[in-house]
Design a protein around this motif. Structure first.
Motif, short mmCIF file in Angstrom:
data_model
loop_
_atom_site.label_atom_id
_atom_site.label_comp_id
_atom_site.label_asym_id
_atom_site.label_seq_id
_atom_site.Cartn_x
_atom_site.Cartn_y
_atom_site.Cartn_z
N GLN A 184 5.40 -3.29 -24.64
CA GLN A 184 4.53 -2.48 -23.81
C GLN A 184 4.25 -3.14 -22.46
OE1 GLN A 184 1.00 -1.39 -26.00
NE2 GLN A 184 2.18 -0.51 -27.71
N LEU A 185 4.17 -4.49 -22.46
CA LEU A 185 3.96 -5.20 -21.21
C LEU A 185 5.18 -5.07 -20.29
CD1 LEU A 185 2.31 -7.10 -19.41
CD2 LEU A 185 3.32 -9.03 -20.69
N LEU A 186 6.36 -5.21 -20.88
CA LEU A 186 7.58 -5.09 -20.08
C LEU A 186 7.76 -3.67 -19.55
CD1 LEU A 186 10.09 -7.26 -22.16
CD2 LEU A 186 8.93 -7.85 -20.02
N SER A 237 12.65 11.59 -6.09
CA SER A 237 11.25 11.21 -5.89
C SER A 237 10.42 11.48 -7.13
CB SER A 237 10.68 11.97 -4.69
OG SER A 237 9.32 11.68 -4.52
N THR A 238 10.61 12.66 -7.72
CA THR A 238 9.82 13.01 -8.91
C THR A 238 10.17 12.11 -10.08
OG1 THR A 238 9.69 15.31 -8.16
CG2 THR A 238 9.21 14.89 -10.47
N VAL A 239 11.45 11.78 -10.27
CA VAL A 239 11.86 10.91 -11.37
C VAL A 239 11.25 9.53 -11.20
CG1 VAL A 239 13.83 9.69 -12.37
CG2 VAL A 239 13.96 12.16 -11.96
N PHE A 240 11.32 8.96 -10.01
CA PHE A 240 10.75 7.63 -9.80
C PHE A 240 9.24 7.65 -10.00
CE2 PHE A 240 14.79 6.25 -8.31
CZ PHE A 240 14.76 4.87 -8.25
N LEU A 241 8.59 8.68 -9.48
CA LEU A 241 7.13 8.76 -9.63
C LEU A 241 6.73 8.94 -11.08
CD1 LEU A 241 4.27 8.97 -8.47
CD2 LEU A 241 4.70 11.41 -8.10
N ALA A 242 7.39 9.87 -11.76
CA ALA A 242 7.04 10.13 -13.17
C ALA A 242 7.36 8.92 -14.04
CB ALA A 242 7.80 11.36 -13.66
N ALA A 243 8.52 8.29 -13.82
CA ALA A 243 8.89 7.12 -14.62
C ALA A 243 7.94 5.96 -14.35
CB ALA A 243 10.33 6.70 -14.33
N GLY A 244 7.56 5.76 -13.09
CA GLY A 244 6.64 4.68 -12.77
C GLY A 244 5.27 4.88 -13.40
N LEU A 245 4.71 6.07 -13.24
CA LEU A 245 3.40 6.34 -13.84
C LEU A 245 3.49 6.33 -15.36
CD1 LEU A 245 2.08 9.18 -11.49
CD2 LEU A 245 1.41 6.77 -11.53
N GLY A 246 4.60 6.86 -15.91
CA GLY A 246 4.75 6.85 -17.36
C GLY A 246 4.84 5.46 -17.93
N LEU A 257 5.64 -0.37 -12.99
CA LEU A 257 5.05 -0.82 -11.72
C LEU A 257 6.12 -0.98 -10.65
CD1 LEU A 257 2.42 -1.76 -10.37
CD2 LEU A 257 3.01 -4.10 -11.07
N VAL A 258 7.27 -1.55 -11.05
CA VAL A 258 8.37 -1.71 -10.10
C VAL A 258 8.86 -0.35 -9.60
CG1 VAL A 258 10.75 -2.50 -9.84
CG2 VAL A 258 9.09 -3.94 -11.02
N LEU A 259 9.03 0.60 -10.54
CA LEU A 259 9.49 1.93 -10.15
C LEU A 259 8.47 2.62 -9.24
CD1 LEU A 259 11.01 3.26 -13.49
CD2 LEU A 259 12.24 2.49 -11.46
N ASN A 278 0.81 -1.23 0.00
CA ASN A 278 0.00 0.00 0.00
C ASN A 278 0.84 1.26 0.00
OD1 ASN A 278 1.02 0.05 2.59
ND2 ASN A 278 -0.92 0.63 3.55
N ALA A 279 2.17 1.12 -0.06
CA ALA A 279 3.04 2.28 0.06
C ALA A 279 2.76 3.37 -0.99
CB ALA A 279 4.51 1.85 -0.01
N PRO A 280 2.59 3.02 -2.31
CA PRO A 280 2.36 4.10 -3.28
C PRO A 280 1.04 4.83 -3.08
CG PRO A 280 3.07 2.08 -4.37
CD PRO A 280 2.72 1.71 -2.96
#
Length: 455
Positions: free
Chosen positions: A186-188, A143-152, A194-196, A22-24
Motif C-alpha cells: 500500500q505504501l508503494l 490527462s484523465t488517466v494520469f489524474l485518476a491513477a494518481g488519486l487512486g 504521488l509520482v503520477l 505546486n503544479a497539481p
C-alpha cells in the motif's frame, strides 16, 4: 510586435508561476483540465463540421447552388474559430487576434463566389477543427488517466477495503491482490500514485500546448493579412490626410488670397473711376499703391501655399531642400545628408516629398512642444537602385514624452500618427523613442522607390 509574439509572451508569463511542487494544485493546471473537457465536448461536432465543409465543396462543385452552400459553410467555420479563440482566451489566458472580416475584394459574380469558397480564414479554421481532434482526444484520455491513477494510488489504502475478497493458493484471503494487501504494498502504491499525480500536469501541458500552438497558428491572422490590413489602414489615413490638406488649402485660398484679390480688384476699380472722371490724381495714386501692395502680399501667400504643396527647393534635390528648411527653422537645425542619397540617382518624387514633409513637421513639432535647444537631422541611403532604403533620424534634446498614441490608454492619436501613416503608406517604418525628460529620436525608413499600389 506581431500577434504571435504577443501570444508567446502571454503564455510564458502564465507558465512562470507554476513549479514542480505546486503544479497539481495550481489554478492553471485545473483550468487546463477544464479546457480539455470543453474542447472534448466540441471536438466531435467540430470534426463533423470540418468533414462536411470538405465534402460539400468537393461534392457540390458542379452546381451553382451547391457552391453557394459550400461557401456559406466555409464562412461558418469562422464562427467555430471565434468559439475556440474565446475558449483559449477564457481558460488559458492567451489572446489570439481575430482574422480580418470577410470582404469581397474582387467584383463580379463568379469572383465573389470564388472568394467565399476560398476564404483563407475559413479553411484554416476547418483545418484546425480536423487537426485538433486527435490531440484533443489523446490529451483528455492521457490527462484523465494520469489524474485518476494518481488519486487512486494515493487513496488506495482507504478504498481497497471495499474491493471483493479473493483467496490465495495457501487459503488466505485478501482484497485487491496479495501484495496490495500488505502495508509495504500500500505504501508503494501510494508513492506511485504521488509520482503520477505530479507528472499529470506536465503530461497534460504537452497536449494543451499542442492544441494552443495549433490555435495560434491556424486561428490567428496571417502575416500577409496583417500587412494588408496595415496597408489599408495607412492608405485610408493618407487619403484622409490629403483630403484635410486640400480643404486647408481651399480655406486659405478662399479666406486669404481670394479676399485679398477681390480687394485689389475693388481698389483698381475705384482708381479707374477716379481717372475716368478726372478726379483727384493723388487719391487714384494711393489706390493704385494700395492695390500694388495687396498684389505683392497675395503673391507671397500663393508662394507659401505652393511651398506647402511642393517646395520649390525640392526641384534641386532633397539635400538643398533640407538646407533651405534648416535656414528658415525657428531653432538651430543641423542637417547631414549622406552623399549616397543622391549619388546613384534621385529618389522617387513621392519618397522625396514624404521625407521632406516628415522632417519639416518633426522640426516644427520640436520647436512648438519640445523646448529643445536644437535639432539634428541625419539622412542616409543603404543599398543601390530601387531596392535601396533611405534612413532618416531626427534627434532633439528636448523634454521628451512624444508618442504616436499616448500611453495613458486614452486611445487619442498624437500629431505623429499622420506622419506614421504617411510613411507606412509606401511600406516605410516609423519609430519613436522619447522617454520623459528626453532626448527624442524619431527613426524613419523609406524605400528608395515608392512601392506599387495594391488592389
Amino acid at each position: 510586435m506581431t500577434s504571435m509574439a504577443l501570444n508567446r509572451q502571454a503564455v510564458g508569463t502564465a507558465e512562470a508561476d507554476v513549479h514542480v511542487l505546486n503544479a497539481p494544485f495550481a489554478r492553471r493546471t485545473w483550468r487546463q483540465y477544464g479546457f480539455l473537457w470543453l474542447v472534448l465536448l466540441l471536438a466531435p461536432f467540430a470534426l463533423a463540421y470540418g468533414i462536411l465543409s470538405i465534402a460539400l465543396t468537393v461534392g457540390t462543385a458542379v452546381t451553382v447552388v451547391g457552391l453557394f452552400v459550400a461557401g456559406a459553410v466555409v464562412l461558418g467555420a469562422r464562427g467555430w474559430g471565434a468559439t475556440y479563440r474565446g475558449l483559449v482566451r477564457a481558460t488559458l489566458d492567451v489572446d489570439i487576434s481575430a482574422p480580418a472580416p470577410f470582404v469581397v475584394r474582387r467584383p463580379g459574380f463568379w469572383r465573389a463566389l470564388g472568394s467565399t469558397i476560398g476564404d483563407p480564414a475559413g479553411w484554416r479554421a476547418v483545418l484546425f477543427m480536423i487537426g485538433s481532434f486527435p490531440a484533443t482526444v489523446a490529451g483528455f484520455l492521457a490527462s484523465t488517466v494520469f489524474l485518476a491513477a494518481g488519486l487512486g494510488g494515493l487513496t488506495f489504502w482507504f478504498w481497497h477495503r471495499f474491493l471483493p475478497l479473493e483467496q490465495a493458493g495457501d487459503g488466505t484471503w485478501y482484497r485487491g491482490g496479495e501484495f496490495a494487501s500488505t502495508s509495504l504494498g500500500q505504501l508503494l502504491i501510494a508513492l506511485g500514485g504521488l509520482v503520477l499525480l505530479f507528472l499529470w500536469p506536465w503530461v497534460q501541458w504537452l497536449f494543451v500546448a499542442l492544441i494552443r500552438i495549433l490555435a495560434v497558428a491556424l486561428l490567428s491572422p496571417t502575416r500577409a493579412s496583417l500587412r494588408v490590413a496595415e496597408l489599408e489602414a495607412s492608405r485610408a489615413g493618407t487619403v484622409d490626410d490629403a483630403d484635410a490638406r486640400l480643404r486647408r488649402i481651399e480655406r486659405d485660398l478662399h479666406d486669404g488670397t481670394q479676399a485679398r484679390l477681390v480687394a485689389v480688384a475693388m481698389q483698381l476699380g475705384e482708381a479707374k473711376e477716379q481717372l475716368a472722371r478726372q478726379g483727384d490724381p493723388r487719391q487714384a495714386a494711393e489706390l493704385l499703391d494700395t492695390a500694388h501692395t495687396s498684389t505683392k502680399e497675395a503673391l507671397v501667400e500663393l508662394r507659401e501655399l505652393a511651398r506647402g504643396i511642393h517646395p520649390p527647393a525640392l526641384d534641386d534635390g532633397l539635400a538643398v531642400a533640407l538646407a533651405t528648411l534648416a535656414a528658415r527653422a525657428p531653432l538651430p537645425v543641423t542637417v547631414e545628408v549622406d552623399p549616397k542619397v543622391e549619388a546613384n540617382g534621385r529618389l522617387a518624387p513621392a519618397i522625396e516629398s514624404i521625407a521632406y514633409f516628415t522632417i519639416a513637421e518633426l522640426v516644427t513639432n520640436t520647436a512648438k512642444h519640445a523646448r529643445a535647444s536644437g535639432v539634428h537631422v541625419l539622412v542616409e541611403r543603404f543599398g543601390a537602385g530601387a531596392a535601396g532604403t533611405v534612413s532618416i533620424q531626427v534627434h532633439d534634446d528636448g523634454r521628451g514624452g512624444a508618442s504616436v498614441v499616448p500611453p495613458d490608454g486614452s486611445g487619442l492619436r498624437s500629431g505623429l500618427a499622420g506622419l506614421a501613416e504617411r510613411v507606412r503608406s509606401v511600406d516605410g517604418t516609423f519609430e519613436v523613442s522619447s522617454p520623459v525628460g528626453g532626448p527624442t529620436l524619431v527613426a524613419v525608413t523609406l524605400p528608395a522607390q515608392a512601392a506599387p499600389r495594391r488592389g
